[in-house]
Motif scaffolding. Structure first.
Motif, PDB file in Angstrom:
ATOM      1  N   UNK A 209      45.019  36.776  22.648  1.00  0.00           N
ATOM      2  CA  UNK A 209      45.998  36.697  23.727  1.00  0.00           C
ATOM      3  C   UNK A 209      46.629  37.995  24.138  1.00  0.00           C
ATOM      4  N   UNK A 210      46.162  39.137  23.648  1.00  0.00           N
ATOM      5  CA  UNK A 210      46.779  40.410  24.012  1.00  0.00           C
ATOM      6  C   UNK A 210      45.763  41.534  23.927  1.00  0.00           C
ATOM      7  N   UNK A 211      46.055  42.613  24.659  1.00  0.00           N
ATOM      8  CA  UNK A 211      45.283  43.835  24.507  1.00  0.00           C
ATOM      9  C   UNK A 211      45.780  44.573  23.273  1.00  0.00           C
ATOM     10  N   UNK A 212      44.864  44.899  22.379  1.00  0.00           N
ATOM     11  CA  UNK A 212      45.230  45.558  21.125  1.00  0.00           C
ATOM     12  C   UNK A 212      44.355  46.796  20.969  1.00  0.00           C
TER      13      UNK A 212
ATOM     14  N   UNK B 277      36.342  34.059  26.701  1.00  0.00           N
ATOM     15  CA  UNK B 277      36.548  34.575  28.056  1.00  0.00           C
ATOM     16  C   UNK B 277      35.219  34.651  28.807  1.00  0.00           C
ATOM     17  N   UNK B 278      35.313  34.833  30.114  1.00  0.00           N
ATOM     18  CA  UNK B 278      34.095  34.957  30.910  1.00  0.00           C
ATOM     19  C   UNK B 278      33.467  36.332  30.744  1.00  0.00           C
ATOM     20  N   UNK B 279      34.280  37.372  30.768  1.00  0.00           N
ATOM     21  CA  UNK B 279      33.743  38.724  30.678  1.00  0.00           C
ATOM     22  C   UNK B 279      33.650  39.142  29.209  1.00  0.00           C
ATOM     23  N   UNK B 280      32.758  40.095  28.936  1.00  0.00           N
ATOM     24  CA  UNK B 280      32.649  40.598  27.568  1.00  0.00           C
ATOM     25  C   UNK B 280      33.196  42.013  27.433  1.00  0.00           C
TER      26      UNK B 280
ATOM     27  N   UNK C  32      39.994  36.957  34.666  1.00  0.00           N
ATOM     28  CA  UNK C  32      40.183  37.540  33.329  1.00  0.00           C
ATOM     29  C   UNK C  32      40.999  38.826  33.397  1.00  0.00           C
ATOM     30  N   UNK C  33      40.770  39.641  34.415  1.00  0.00           N
ATOM     31  CA  UNK C  33      41.535  40.880  34.544  1.00  0.00           C
ATOM     32  C   UNK C  33      43.012  40.601  34.795  1.00  0.00           C
ATOM     33  N   UNK C  34      43.304  39.532  35.530  1.00  0.00           N
ATOM     34  CA  UNK C  34      44.709  39.164  35.742  1.00  0.00           C
ATOM     35  C   UNK C  34      45.372  38.804  34.427  1.00  0.00           C
ATOM     36  N   UNK C  35      44.672  38.075  33.582  1.00  0.00           N
ATOM     37  CA  UNK C  35      45.244  37.687  32.293  1.00  0.00           C
ATOM     38  C   UNK C  35      45.317  38.859  31.318  1.00  0.00           C
TER      39      UNK C  35
ATOM     40  N   UNK D 159      45.252  42.422  31.993  1.00  0.00           N
ATOM     41  CA  UNK D 159      46.049  43.601  32.350  1.00  0.00           C
ATOM     42  C   UNK D 159      47.000  43.347  33.511  1.00  0.00           C
ATOM     43  N   UNK D 160      47.132  42.094  33.946  1.00  0.00           N
ATOM     44  CA  UNK D 160      48.067  41.786  35.025  1.00  0.00           C
ATOM     45  C   UNK D 160      47.596  42.248  36.387  1.00  0.00           C
ATOM     46  N   UNK D 161      46.301  42.420  36.564  1.00  0.00           N
ATOM     47  CA  UNK D 161      45.772  42.885  37.841  1.00  0.00           C
ATOM     48  C   UNK D 161      45.752  41.724  38.832  1.00  0.00           C
ATOM     49  N   UNK D 162      46.531  41.836  39.903  1.00  0.00           N
ATOM     50  CA  UNK D 162      46.646  40.739  40.874  1.00  0.00           C
ATOM     51  C   UNK D 162      46.089  41.094  42.246  1.00  0.00           C
ATOM     52  N   UNK D 163      45.829  42.352  42.511  1.00  0.00           N
ATOM     53  CA  UNK D 163      45.373  42.778  43.835  1.00  0.00           C
ATOM     54  C   UNK D 163      43.945  42.307  44.093  1.00  0.00           C
TER      55      UNK D 163
END
Length: 468
Positions: free
Chosen positions: A93-96, A327-330, A379-382, A384-388
């Motif tokens: 659940x987090x970037x580590x 997740x979808x991406x690896x 997946x990027x939104x979850x 790193x918070x990328x919403x654009x």
């Protein structure tokens, strides 16, 4: 007496390197590539007006072969290390942060592992209580490390790192083939963590960057190699599939379209299945072994964003994703952070890419481009918070992209080479044999060039930095 003629079949980086090794000497060199372009998995293209790599983007610099080839073909001044190598793992659940002191995910510093918080408390405790495990001449790296250090080390460290290299499964990948540095530790039975710590901490005289890229994209390397070959007089052809290959009393008969070429020697630098098809008549035992080599496919999704649209820029070079997290991406690479030349050439654009798919899990490759882009953005939104929304995207599918190295792979390679040698004036090279990385492919090309350079083929190799 006519110049000996060597035909190289396949115009990926291995075939190009083999042709470079063979060119410039007392022989005629012809390179035949079936597709309309050279380079294989090294390819650049434009996304949103920005030149980017759509295949491999970096090469291991601590092996000399790829850097030497780049220098030989005129790219010495274009070599560039990553601006940042600060990578993370998206897990639990987090970037580590990716822990230091590890070798292909096998930890050598348990304090760094603890600080990374990649493992749960239970997983870390298990890693601290290393256990013995049965060994042999070769073992699957995942199963072996799980027995020694616990399943969580494999699931959250070894698996994503190996997956990034082979797009395979750690429980099937050969330790001897993929991480040969570990084999003496495994066979001696000494503590794995202590051994990795010693390996990672071993001083490297004059050590430079671990990886190198090329300004303008790594796809510039095959372009420069092809230009070098043409300058030396080699005949480089694209859009020229080889339909047949047969042994003759004095060499090889190469059939391509309506043309028949005579070759004194042949280098096969094509994927295993294509090599098997061409060798079925004259080297059936080699063909059977080659046909058994399995491949993994993957898709790369490249996304171009306007920096002005991003609330905050992703940090670091990117992140890996353990399959156990579902997740979808690896993986994702923040290309504009990683490569200084890209940020300089497109200062208003932020480019990143994701990868999807691995061995026997390639359904993603059949999805529509929009679906792959959508899954990547979710997946990027979850992560790193990328919403654009990106202003441009590209999806590149690499079907049969990476050969798999299961337990026993190196024994199979030895048998293939033995059977190929029996056919005479013939050699094989590429990712299916000695490693999937660019330096390994180039090293296999150098070996193949040496193997076909019998007196009939015009030995010795031309002098120069690239001579075997």
């Amino acid at each position: 007496m006519a110049e000996p003629h060597v035909v190289v079949i396949g115009g990926g980086i291995a075939g190009l390197a083999a042709a470079v090794f063979l060119s410039g000497g007392p022989r005629r060199v012809t390179l035949l590539e079936a597709s309309g372009r050279l380079g294989g998995k090294l390819m650049t293209g434009e996304v949103g007006g920005v030149r980017v790599d759509l295949g491999a983007e970096s090469m291991l610099a601590r092996r000399p072969e790829a850097v030497a080839l780049a220098e030989e073909v005129g790219l010495a001044d274009a070599l560039e290390p990553p601006t940042t190598a600060k990578a993370a793992i998206w897990t639990r659940g987090a970037l580590r942060p990716l822990p230091g002191g590890q070798l292909m995910g096998v930890p050598g510093d348990l304090d760094a592992l603890a600080a990374s918080t990649v493992l749960s408390d239970a997983g870390l405790d298990r890693a601290r209580h290393e256990r013995p495990a049965p060994t042999g001449p070769d073992v699957a790296i995942g199963a072996y490390v799980a027995a020694r250090l616990g399943r969580e080390v494999v699931d959250r460290l070894v698996e994503p790192l190996l997956g990034g290299v082979y797009a395979g499964h750690a429980d099937e990948i050969s330790l001897r083939a993929a991480v040969p540095q570990l084999l003496p530790l495994v066979q001696s039975g000494e503590p794995l963590v202590d051994g990795v710590r010693a390996l990672v901490g071993r001083p490297r005289p004059g050590a430079g960057p671990v990886f190198q890229g090329v300004r303008g994209g790594l796809g510039s390397l095959p372009e420069a190699a092809a230009a070098h070959l043409r300058r030396t007089g080699a005949d480089v052809r694209t859009g020229t599939p080889v339909d047949g290959l047969r042994r003759t009393p004095d060499g090889w008969r190469v059939v391509t379209g309506g043309e028949v070429l005579h070759a004194d020697a042949v280098v096969l630098a094509v994927p295993a299945a294509q090599a098997a098809a061409l060798l079925r008549a004259d080297a059936p035992l080699a063909a059977a072994e080659l046909a058994a080599v399995e491949y993994a496919g993957m898709a790369l999704v490249t996304l171009a964003f306007r920096r002005a649209d991003l609330d905050r820029l992703p940090q670091g070079s990117g992140f890996l994703v353990p399959p156990v997290d579902g997740r979808a991406i690896k993986a994702s690479t923040f290309s504009s952070n990683k490569w200084g030349w890209l940020g300089q050439s497109a200062p208003d654009t932020f480019v990143l890419r994701t990868s999807l798919g691995r061995h026997r899990e390639e359904a993603a490759l059949d999805l529509a481009d929009d679906e792959l882009v959508g899954r990547s953005l979710a997946d990027l939104a979850n992560a790193v918070g990328l919403r654009a929304a990106p202003y441009a995207t590209a999806v590149t599918r690499w079907r049969q992209g990476l050969p798999q190295y299961p337990v026993g792979h190196l024994d199979r390679v030895e048998r293939i080479r033995r059977h190929v040698a029996d056919a005479g004036a013939l050699a094989v090279c590429g990712a299916a044999y000695d490693g999937v990385g660019i330096p390994a492919c180039i090293a296999s090309a150098r070996r193949a060039a040496g193997e076909v350079l019998t007196p009939a083929a015009g030995a010795p190799v031309a002098e120069g930095r690239m001579a075997p």
